[in-house]
Design an enzyme around this catalytic site. Sequence first.
Site, PDB file in Angstrom:
ATOM      1  N   LYS A  22       0.911  -1.252  -0.062  1.00 51.78           N
ATOM      2  CA  LYS A  22       0.004   0.141  -0.124  1.00 51.78           C
ATOM      3  C   LYS A  22       0.687   1.217   0.098  1.00 51.78           C
ATOM      4  CE  LYS A  22      -1.752   1.812   4.053  1.00 51.78           C
ATOM      5  NZ  LYS A  22      -1.672   3.121   4.085  1.00 51.78           N
ATOM      6  N   ASN A  23       1.979   1.302   0.951  1.00 48.16           N
ATOM      7  CA  ASN A  23       2.708   2.485   0.948  1.00 48.16           C
ATOM      8  C   ASN A  23       3.781   2.856  -0.028  1.00 48.16           C
ATOM      9  OD1 ASN A  23       1.297   3.186   3.279  1.00 48.16           O
ATOM     10  ND2 ASN A  23       2.934   2.651   4.772  1.00 48.16           N
ATOM     11  N   CYS A 117      -5.128  13.184  12.988  1.00 50.94           N
ATOM     12  CA  CYS A 117      -5.702  11.840  12.696  1.00 50.94           C
ATOM     13  C   CYS A 117      -5.666  11.065  14.169  1.00 50.94           C
ATOM     14  CB  CYS A 117      -5.064  11.139  11.614  1.00 50.94           C
ATOM     15  SG  CYS A 117      -3.515  10.581  11.957  1.00 50.94           S
ATOM     16  N   ARG A 122       0.439  14.931  13.027  1.00 46.56           N
ATOM     17  CA  ARG A 122       1.045  14.632  11.746  1.00 46.56           C
ATOM     18  C   ARG A 122       0.915  15.916  10.837  1.00 46.56           C
ATOM     19  NH1 ARG A 122      -1.229   8.691   9.997  1.00 46.56           N
ATOM     20  NH2 ARG A 122       0.685   8.793   8.779  1.00 46.56           N
ATOM     21  N   ASP A 305       4.737   0.845  12.196  1.00 47.85           N
ATOM     22  CA  ASP A 305       3.454   0.286  11.615  1.00 47.85           C
ATOM     23  C   ASP A 305       3.142  -1.155  12.087  1.00 47.85           C
ATOM     24  OD1 ASP A 305       2.496   2.530  10.327  1.00 47.85           O
ATOM     25  OD2 ASP A 305       2.925   1.917   8.376  1.00 47.85           O
ATOM     26  N   ARG A 397      -8.717  -0.451   4.436  1.00 46.15           N
ATOM     27  CA  ARG A 397      -7.930   0.619   3.809  1.00 46.15           C
ATOM     28  C   ARG A 397      -6.581  -0.037   3.449  1.00 46.15           C
ATOM     29  NH1 ARG A 397      -6.310   4.965   7.489  1.00 46.15           N
ATOM     30  NH2 ARG A 397      -4.904   5.093   5.743  1.00 46.15           N
TER      31      ARG A 397
HETATM   32  C1  UD1 Z   1       4.420   7.131   6.320  1.00 38.12           C
HETATM   33  C2  UD1 Z   1       3.512   5.788   6.134  1.00 38.12           C
HETATM   34  C3  UD1 Z   1       2.763   5.528   7.437  1.00 38.12           C
HETATM   35  C4  UD1 Z   1       4.021   5.149   8.632  1.00 38.12           C
HETATM   36  C5  UD1 Z   1       4.769   6.230   8.725  1.00 38.12           C
HETATM   37  C6  UD1 Z   1       6.133   6.063   9.484  1.00 38.12           C
HETATM   38  C7  UD1 Z   1       2.515   6.144   3.926  1.00 38.12           C
HETATM   39  C8  UD1 Z   1       1.610   6.165   3.018  1.00 38.12           C
HETATM   40  N1  UD1 Z   1       2.243   6.106   5.183  1.00 38.12           N
HETATM   41  O1  UD1 Z   1       3.378   8.176   6.885  1.00 38.12           O
HETATM   42  O2  UD1 Z   1       2.338   4.044   7.426  1.00 38.12           O
HETATM   43  O3  UD1 Z   1       3.192   5.014   9.802  1.00 38.12           O
HETATM   44  O4  UD1 Z   1       5.243   6.733   7.423  1.00 38.12           O
HETATM   45  O5  UD1 Z   1       6.713   5.098   9.039  1.00 38.12           O
HETATM   46  O6  UD1 Z   1       3.910   5.900   3.541  1.00 38.12           O
HETATM   47  N2  UD1 Z   1       6.083  14.925  10.528  1.00 38.12           N
HETATM   48  C9  UD1 Z   1       6.273  16.458  10.975  1.00 38.12           C
HETATM   49  N3  UD1 Z   1       6.082  17.115   9.884  1.00 38.12           N
HETATM   50  C10 UD1 Z   1       6.137  16.663   8.387  1.00 38.12           C
HETATM   51  C11 UD1 Z   1       5.970  15.223   8.338  1.00 38.12           C
HETATM   52  C12 UD1 Z   1       5.976  14.527   9.332  1.00 38.12           C
HETATM   53  O7  UD1 Z   1       6.365  16.776  11.991  1.00 38.12           O
HETATM   54  O8  UD1 Z   1       6.037  17.467   7.517  1.00 38.12           O
HETATM   55  C13 UD1 Z   1       6.213  13.912  11.711  1.00 38.12           C
HETATM   56  C14 UD1 Z   1       4.880  13.126  11.907  1.00 38.12           C
HETATM   57  O9  UD1 Z   1       3.828  13.946  12.683  1.00 38.12           O
HETATM   58  C15 UD1 Z   1       5.320  11.802  12.397  1.00 38.12           C
HETATM   59  C16 UD1 Z   1       6.797  11.695  11.740  1.00 38.12           C
HETATM   60  O10 UD1 Z   1       6.892  12.987  11.326  1.00 38.12           O
HETATM   61  O11 UD1 Z   1       5.394  12.173  13.830  1.00 38.12           O
HETATM   62  C17 UD1 Z   1       7.012  10.567  10.826  1.00 38.12           C
HETATM   63  O12 UD1 Z   1       5.701  11.027   9.833  1.00 38.12           O
HETATM   64  P1  UD1 Z   1       5.952  10.480   8.389  1.00 38.12           P
HETATM   65  O13 UD1 Z   1       7.331   9.930   8.034  1.00 38.12           O
HETATM   66  O14 UD1 Z   1       5.793  11.751   7.462  1.00 38.12           O
HETATM   67  O15 UD1 Z   1       4.617   9.617   8.211  1.00 38.12           O
HETATM   68  P2  UD1 Z   1       3.765   9.679   6.879  1.00 38.12           P
HETATM   69  O16 UD1 Z   1       4.544   9.563   5.713  1.00 38.12           O
HETATM   70  O17 UD1 Z   1       2.569  10.446   6.903  1.00 38.12           O
END
Ligand code: UD1
Length: 417
Positions: A22-23, A117, A122, A305, A397
């Site tokens: 999925k990711n 969420c 996030r 995850d 999902r």
């Molecule tokens: C992706 C995965 C999700 C997984 C996560 C962490 C997908 C579609 N989803 O989510 O399944 O749980 O990686 O491995 O690939 N953050 C910030 N600012 C930003 C971006 C992130 O503060 O601009 C923080 C987030 O709140 C979180 C951390 O960074 O605490 C990691 O998040 P991130 O790696 O971005 O997760 P996703 O990419 O949303």
Amino acid sequence: MDKLAIQGGAALRGEVRISGAKNAALPLMCAALLTRDPLRLTNVPHLRDVSTMVRLLAQMGVAATLDDRGALALDASGLGNPVAPYDLVKTMRASILVLGPLVARHGEARVSLPGGCAIGLRPVDQHLKGLTAMGAEIAVEHGYIHAKAKRLKGARIFMDLVTVTGTENLMMAAALAEGTTVLENAAREPEVVDLANCLAAMGARVTGAGSDVIVIEGVERLSGAAHRIMPDRIETGTFLVAAAATGGEVRLTGTDGTYLEAVLEKLREAGAELAEEPGTISIAMRGRPRSVNLRTAPYPAFPTDMQAQFMALDAVAEGTGVITETIFENRFMHAIELQRLGANIETSGNTAVVKGVAKLDGATVMATDLRASASLVVAGLVAQGETVVDRIYHLDRGYEAIEEKLSKLGARIRRVR
Ligand code: UD1
């Protein structure tokens, strides 16, 4: 709303095929926005998030055809309406992945802010910081990110924290930027590498994906390509944990152990026997699992995850396991539900202490997010009597045909509509 009813107690046995990730699928689908030519993806999992992404792309003018063998053809030659509306973004945060490609190729994007969420705040500040560094003008108004740029320019971007979709968004944007972009403190997740490989097949010049520095030399245009999506390492890990928790013996095909070393290591520590061959992983668990301690962190460390599923495993293991979650601030909601099944878990801040119990008792539990739902299914497979997992739209999902796959392995599980 659909529920899953599980009669616990059967050890999982047999063979099951793992789906495409999925990711990886979601960012790869967004890569179609970068070109006028068709992008053909295979090994696409049938998931609600994939259909949501198809809908999102379709309302922007992207033609999408998904066949029943998991091949998805995307054609963004008619791209016209660069908007990701709130009602789609709120159901799937990965919608933010259209932002980079849209600004890069279309010069403009309006993407709803994802908002909080269940598992945490996030924010998307790193995505916006990177695009701003590449010269995009960004305004946040009425709950929408409005980004504009004539042509993005290469930049050196240091990300304050490791973000998976942030890295992917900026990598896609940089592929069409003028000049070279260096992404520092980039995410090293295998899904980032899968995306980089597809971008390279489309004509992008990307090096370093899989390390924490990715260098992208922008090109004028990208072409179509055909790309096979990597196996889902989280689905793989979830089936391995389910096998271990039930004391079963399972062979998973269409997958690859190299993507989940940290998870396999913890399963070995729990007492599982693992065997890997190219494309398959086999697991056998004899007797009760032993508790494991774990701490989530960006790849290659233990994935957030998989945290919930291991909490279910620790709940029935021998001994006490300490679980520390460092990625998301509110990712222990499954603990309370597991307690309803008789688990002994104490949480404090980002730490959970799980004292293994000899048995769990079936009950009705509620899924709060995708991986939490998976942990409740694992617990239900072990619990005595019937467990009903409510709100399984979360599960749909991210897990393809989960009840069919588990039934094939001998689980007594059915969907109640
Ligand atoms: C992706 C995965 C999700 C997984 C996560 C962490 C997908 C579609 N989803 O989510 O399944 O749980 O990686 O491995 O690939 N953050 C910030 N600012 C930003 C971006 C992130 O503060 O601009 C923080 C987030 O709140 C979180 C951390 O960074 O605490 C990691 O998040 P991130 O790696 O971005 O997760 P996703 O990419 O949303």
